[in-house]
Design a protein around this motif. Structure first.
Motif, mmCIF file in Angstrom:
data_model
loop_
_atom_site.group_PDB
_atom_site.id
_atom_site.type_symbol
_atom_site.label_atom_id
_atom_site.label_comp_id
_atom_site.label_asym_id
_atom_site.label_seq_id
_atom_site.Cartn_x
_atom_site.Cartn_y
_atom_site.Cartn_z
ATOM 1 N N ALA A 75 0.867 -1.179 0.000
ATOM 2 C CA ALA A 75 0.000 0.000 0.000
ATOM 3 C C ALA A 75 0.905 1.230 0.000
ATOM 4 C CB ALA A 75 -0.903 -0.019 1.229
ATOM 5 N N SER A 76 1.118 1.806 -1.175
ATOM 6 C CA SER A 76 2.143 2.843 -1.369
ATOM 7 C C SER A 76 1.857 4.116 -0.589
ATOM 8 C CB SER A 76 2.282 3.165 -2.854
ATOM 9 O OG SER A 76 2.696 2.028 -3.576
ATOM 10 N N ILE A 77 0.609 4.569 -0.601
ATOM 11 C CA ILE A 77 0.283 5.815 0.106
ATOM 12 C C ILE A 77 0.516 5.647 1.595
ATOM 13 C CG2 ILE A 77 -1.582 7.415 0.680
ATOM 14 C CD1 ILE A 77 -2.744 6.898 -2.097
ATOM 15 N N ARG A 78 0.112 4.482 2.113
ATOM 16 C CA ARG A 78 0.330 4.201 3.538
ATOM 17 C C ARG A 78 1.820 4.182 3.857
ATOM 18 N NH1 ARG A 78 1.096 -0.528 6.583
ATOM 19 N NH2 ARG A 78 0.103 -0.567 8.662
ATOM 20 N N ARG A 79 2.609 3.506 2.996
ATOM 21 C CA ARG A 79 4.059 3.448 3.213
ATOM 22 C C ARG A 79 4.664 4.852 3.220
ATOM 23 N NH1 ARG A 79 8.982 0.958 1.476
ATOM 24 N NH2 ARG A 79 8.220 -1.133 1.969
ATOM 25 N N GLU A 80 4.207 5.718 2.306
ATOM 26 C CA GLU A 80 4.763 7.071 2.240
ATOM 27 C C GLU A 80 4.514 7.831 3.547
ATOM 28 O OE1 GLU A 80 6.732 10.427 0.878
ATOM 29 O OE2 GLU A 80 6.765 8.335 0.225
ATOM 30 N N ARG A 81 3.318 7.656 4.118
ATOM 31 C CA ARG A 81 3.028 8.306 5.398
ATOM 32 C C ARG A 81 3.926 7.761 6.506
ATOM 33 N NH1 ARG A 81 -3.497 7.639 4.685
ATOM 34 N NH2 ARG A 81 -3.850 9.453 3.317
ATOM 35 N N ILE A 82 4.183 6.458 6.456
ATOM 36 C CA ILE A 82 5.074 5.848 7.449
ATOM 37 C C ILE A 82 6.484 6.403 7.300
ATOM 38 C CG2 ILE A 82 6.160 3.676 8.153
ATOM 39 C CD1 ILE A 82 3.516 2.272 7.338
ATOM 40 N N ARG A 83 6.944 6.520 6.068
ATOM 41 C CA ARG A 83 8.292 7.051 5.816
ATOM 42 C C ARG A 83 8.434 8.463 6.369
ATOM 43 N NH1 ARG A 83 10.764 5.910 0.450
ATOM 44 N NH2 ARG A 83 9.848 7.866 -0.230
ATOM 45 N N LYS A 84 7.423 9.314 6.148
ATOM 46 C CA LYS A 84 7.462 10.663 6.691
ATOM 47 C C LYS A 84 7.585 10.628 8.216
ATOM 48 C CE LYS A 84 4.504 12.684 3.067
ATOM 49 N NZ LYS A 84 5.437 13.655 2.504
ATOM 50 N N ASN A 85 6.786 9.763 8.849
ATOM 51 C CA ASN A 85 6.804 9.687 10.312
ATOM 52 C C ASN A 85 8.113 9.118 10.832
ATOM 53 O OD1 ASN A 85 4.310 10.831 10.898
ATOM 54 N ND2 ASN A 85 3.217 8.909 10.587
ATOM 55 N N HIS A 86 8.727 8.186 10.080
ATOM 56 C CA HIS A 86 9.971 7.604 10.577
ATOM 57 C C HIS A 86 11.117 8.617 10.503
ATOM 58 C CE1 HIS A 86 12.051 3.496 11.283
ATOM 59 N NE2 HIS A 86 12.599 4.454 12.002
ATOM 60 N N THR A 87 11.250 9.295 9.389
ATOM 61 C CA THR A 87 12.282 10.328 9.308
ATOM 62 C C THR A 87 11.983 11.442 10.304
ATOM 63 O OG1 THR A 87 12.543 9.813 6.947
ATOM 64 C CG2 THR A 87 13.552 11.841 7.757
ATOM 65 N N GLY A 88 10.705 11.763 10.468
ATOM 66 C CA GLY A 88 10.324 12.763 11.461
ATOM 67 C C GLY A 88 10.728 12.359 12.863
ATOM 68 N N THR A 89 10.661 11.056 13.159
ATOM 69 C CA THR A 89 11.074 10.560 14.472
ATOM 70 C C THR A 89 12.560 10.806 14.707
ATOM 71 O OG1 THR A 89 9.348 8.859 14.448
ATOM 72 C CG2 THR A 89 11.211 8.499 15.920
ATOM 73 N N HIS A 90 13.378 10.570 13.690
ATOM 74 C CA HIS A 90 14.811 10.797 13.828
ATOM 75 C C HIS A 90 15.112 12.276 14.096
ATOM 76 C CE1 HIS A 90 16.713 6.950 12.033
ATOM 77 N NE2 HIS A 90 15.494 6.674 12.469
#
Length: 886
Positions: free
Chosen positions: A560-575
């Motif tokens: 699910a590409s859109i879902r993955r993109e949101r996860i990627r934003k949140n993961h980099t945001g966490t760092h």
């Protein structure tokens, strides 16, 4: 206490660091990889950690992971609190100790492990062979033959034992027979006859475990491990006891130097009196354990490793108090530990300031707890008669919730003529310990079949392609339904599917697993989650939504590409958020946990107080400045050692192999991370902090939104601001001033209402006094005020009391079916023996309740509000009788 005579020694005297170096060099010269000490390893269930953390090499022994080396040697920090209550009372029990070990993963076995151990003990450490004894398992003829025929020991010094020479963890996992080496301290320490007779005289110094079996429960071997392995353990402190010619681990060089610091701080001399010696030993051991736990980034809390830290620190502080210390003891113990062991463990030196800050702050809290504990105990004792027994659950609550030691509770009770229900207390403590063991055991228990375990272990690691692509083709390797392997899955069935390669990210490092679609020529599966069935093996969990799927089919995959993109934003945001937290709050901040989902991110971190609003603003501002900078996000695969040289942050609980993935954000954030990320910080979008709070002692949590979710959150706030401005009939910029003015007017109205209520009560009090009774020249007031809440009843009682020069008052109310009572006695009558507590107690029994026993002012309540009039009549009779006796 007179020391036993030690037999003359022949050995090569060594300090603790020389022992470590000698052990590592001996095996390094024999092609063993030196493995640096990792985080402190728990050796018992009371540390409340999963068994996976108990043995660092367990996955290699089980064949679940390929070891990066076939031979290893380590000096490992270990913790054990199962025997904490006897630490300090014996010469050898410790909560923190070091274990020297050499390991073989399917390489050499007994034929090398035994001769090498003997060579190191006799030649490397120079111990007299005539002082050594040896044990093997009853069934281990092979080990016995090697000791006698190849090494050449005296057969009379080899003893066979059963369970004492079979090593196991107490939970399912690796196990096997063992062979131990013992040192004879001499006849002054006990009878002759070897370790089978006396293990005080004959002290174990090395245990060689032949890790060849697997068990499903203690001592129930169900098969053999994939390979024969070696796992040995030699206690550093025990070796030091022998090599330094001392009688106790507490007299070895490093521990003795810490105890010396405690001597100076408390003004108590070691080895002068047994009672004070126990306290000094505890200070030495616990001070060292606390220092290492904090260095391992553990923070005090009421659960897990944090609870162990808190318990050790508080026990040390209490013993310092028993020795008369009024000043903080932990800074002394921390400094002494760092001075003694900083050479062996440089992290202690690097983190000394942070360790000192946390230890001193926790000690200060507990010293205040000791004071507040007295107050809580006083309240619990108030209703007891002289010579009564304090309930065990009260002492347990003081101990468990407030950190009040049981021994101190008993001491105070004895001084005041009370006793403790020790049986109930011990029963509750035992139940707590049993629960800890159950938690420990269940953490490693799998509710899945042996067929499933066998299937998953037989699969190769999945080739993860998800860093570079979101779709692809693969081969179906296996299917699992309801815990059992199947060849075919039909429409509507929930399954776990295994592929040879996948773009689906398996949940790890806080990042949730991917969802998506897997198609074969005969069916479609909707993937609802992706998890690691074993390290490196991706399990795709979901439902067959059309047709059927079979093993060995080719499959097309798409996440699910859109879902993955949101996860990627949140993961980099966490760092970036982690960097900002450390930048604003300090470098003591470390990740304690995280959730990287598609709709939000959550970050738990170590910090000792609530984050102030201005600090939150600074953190959020710092993050968004980095977002606007649009820094590049780069991923690097390198060796663990090189990543550490780069300054990459690693986190407790995460496991890293020899090759690691590092995520570098701009020039300010470098972390070990296997997750998925956006290519630049600008793609994070706005990061908005939405909450901050406490999740445990010294652990805070922030939650945040990024991207569109963050923008929508801000839009929602803007819309609510506009609506509020409309209600207040002001411009948006004037909302704060308008709200402030409204609040001031509200407070003014509340003050006026309170003044009115106070006047009304005063009027009621005046009317009550008009109907007061005279008993033996004293005033008696008994009043029923139906519907009055307890706080209002109390306020009325105070106003009536102010009008009574000498007398007794009892007021009662039935509010919502519950009774409230309050009574007062003027000071002159209290001095004459009249007690408000005794009078109110009579009324409280009528309404089925109870209350305080204070003689001057007593408050009570009960569930039977309909009986309030009868209760007040009983109080009237008790008060009349008391006044007539004055």
């Amino acid at each position: 206490m007179k020391k036993p005579a030690r037999a003359p020694l022949t050995f090569r005297s060594m300090n603790s660091q020389e022992i470590r170096n000698t052990f590592e060099k001996f095996f390094a010269d024999r092609n063993h990889t030196v493995v640096p000490s990792a985080s402190l390893i728990p050796i018992d269930p009371t540390l409340l950690l999963t068994v996976a953390g108990m043995v660092p090499f367990k996955p290699y022994l089980l064949g679940e992971e390929t070891p990066p080396y076939l031979r290893a040697v380590s000096v490992q920090k270990c913790g054990r609190t199962e025997d904490i209550d006897i630490v300090g009372t014996t010469a050898r029990h410790l909560t923190f100790f070091e274990m020297l070990g050499n390991f073989s993963f399917g390489d050499y076995f007994k034929e090398k492990a035994i001769p090498w151990a003997y060579e190191l003990v006799t030649e490397g450490f120079g111990l007299d062979p005539a002082r050594l004894w040896f044990t093997v398992h009853l069934s281990d003829d092979e080990a016995a033959e090697i000791w006698i025929d190849e090494v050449g020991i005296d057969p009379a010094r080899l003893q066979r034992r059963d369970r004492d020479n079979f090593w196991q963890m107490g939970v399912p996992g690796p196990c096997g027979p063992s062979s131990e080496i013992f040192f004879d301290k001499g006849p002054g320490y006990g009878p002759d006859g070897g370790p089978a007779v006396d293990e005080e005289r004959f002290m174990e110094i090395w245990n060689l475990v032949f890790m060849q079996n697997i068990q499903d429960e203690p001592y129930n071997v169900i098969g053999d491990l994939p390979a024969k392995n070696i796992d040995t353990g030699a206690g550093l402190e025990r070796l030091a006891t022998v090599l330094q010619g001392v009688d106790s681990v507490f007299s070895t060089d490093e521990l003795r130097s810490i105890i010396a610091a405690a001597e100076q701080a408390t003004g108590t001399r070691f080895e002068a009196e047994e009672r004070s010696d126990v306290s000094l030993r505890i200070l030495g051991d616990h001070g060292r354990a606390v220092t290492f736990l904090i260095a391992d980034k553990v923070v005090p809390s009421n659960q897990g490793r944090g609870y162990v830290l808190r318990r050790l620190l508080r026990r040390a502080v209490r013993h310092a108090v028993l020795l008369g210390s009024r000043d903080n003891i932990m800074p002394v113990l921390v400094d002494a530990t760092v001075a003694a062991m900083g050479e062996a463990y440089p992290d202690l030196v690097l983190r000394q300031d942070a360790i000192l800050e946390m230890a001193e702050r926790e000690e200060g809290r507990f010293r205040r707890t000791l004071e507040s504990g007295h107050q809580l105990l006083d309240e619990a004792l108030e209703p007891l008669e002289d010579g009564g027994t304090l309930a065990g659950d009260v002492a347990f609550k003081l101990h468990d919730t407030h950190g009040f030691p049981r021994e101190l509770t008993e001491e105070i009770l004895a001084e005041r003529g009370f006793r403790l229900d020790l049986e109930e207390f011990e029963r509750m403590m035992a139940a707590q310990k049993e629960q800890a063991r159950a938690n420990f055991k269940s953490a490693d228990a799998a509710d899945i079949s042996e067929e499933y375990k066998s299937l998953v272990r037989g699969l190769d690691a999945t080739d993860f392609t998800g860093y570079d692509t979101e779709a692809g083709t693969a081969r179906v390797l296996a299917l699992v339904r309801e815990g059992e392997p199947v060849e075919r899955a039909e429409e509507g069935q929930e399954i776990e599917l295994f592929l040879d390669r996948t773009p689906f990210y398996a949940e790890s490092g806080g990042q949730i697993g991917d969802t998506g679609i897997i198609k074969t020529e005969t069916g479609i599966m909707e993937v609802g989650d992706t998890q690691f069935a074993l390290p490196g093996v991706h399990g795709h969990r979901g439902t067959v939504t059309a047709g059927y799927i079979t093993v060995a089919q080719d499959a097309e995959m798409s996440i699910a590409s859109i879902r993955r993109e949101r996860i990627r934003k949140n993961h980099t945001g966490t760092h970036v958020l982690h960097w900002a937290l450390r930048e604003v709050l300090g470098e003591h901040v470390h990740q304690e946990g995280s959730l990287v989902a598609d709709n939000r991110l959550r970050f738990d971190f170590s910090h000792y107080k609530a984050v102030e609003p201005d600090e939150l603003l600074g953190i959020e501002t710092a993050v968004n400045q980095r977002v606007v900078e649009n820094s590049m996000v780069a991923t690097i695969e390198t060796s663990k050692e090189e990543a550490e040289r780069m300054g990459a942050l690693a986190f407790f609980g995460d496991k890293y192999g020899e090759r690691v993935r590092v995520v570098k954000t701009g020039d300010y954030s470098t972390e070990f991370c296997g997750g998925t990320h956006v290519p630049s910080t600008g793609q994070i979008g706005p990061l908005v902090l939405v909450s901050e709070g406490s999740v445990a002692a010294n652990t805070r949590r922030v939650e945040a939104l990024t991207g569109v979710a963050g923008y929508e959150y801000l839009i929602g706030i803007r819309n609510r601001l506009r609506e509020t401005a409309s209600i207040l009939r002001v411009q948006e910029g004037g909302v704060v001033d308008a709200a402030r003015g409204l609040s001031l007017r509200l407070k003014d109205q509340e003050a006026r209402i309170a003044e009115f209520e106070d006047q009304a009560r005063s009027d009621v009090a005046g009317r009550v006094m008009d109907n007061a009774e005279d008993v033996n020249g004293k005033t008696l007031v008994v009043v029923s005020q139906s519907g009055l809440a307890a706080d209002d009843l109390r306020a009325l009682a105070f106003q009536i009391r102010d009008k009574v020069r000498s007398g007794v008052g009892v007021l009662g109310s039935n509010a919502g079916g519950k009774a409230a009572l309050i009574g007062f006695v003027t000071e002159d009558l209290v001095a004459a023996g009249v007690s408000a507590g005794e009078i109110v107690a009579v009324a409280a029994r009528v309404v089925g309740g109870g209350g305080s026993r204070d003689p001057q002012l007593s408050q009570a309540g009960g569930p039977n509000g309909d009986e309030i009039e009868a209760a007040l009549e009983a109080a009237r009779e008790a008060a009349t009788e008391a006044l007539r006796g004055v």
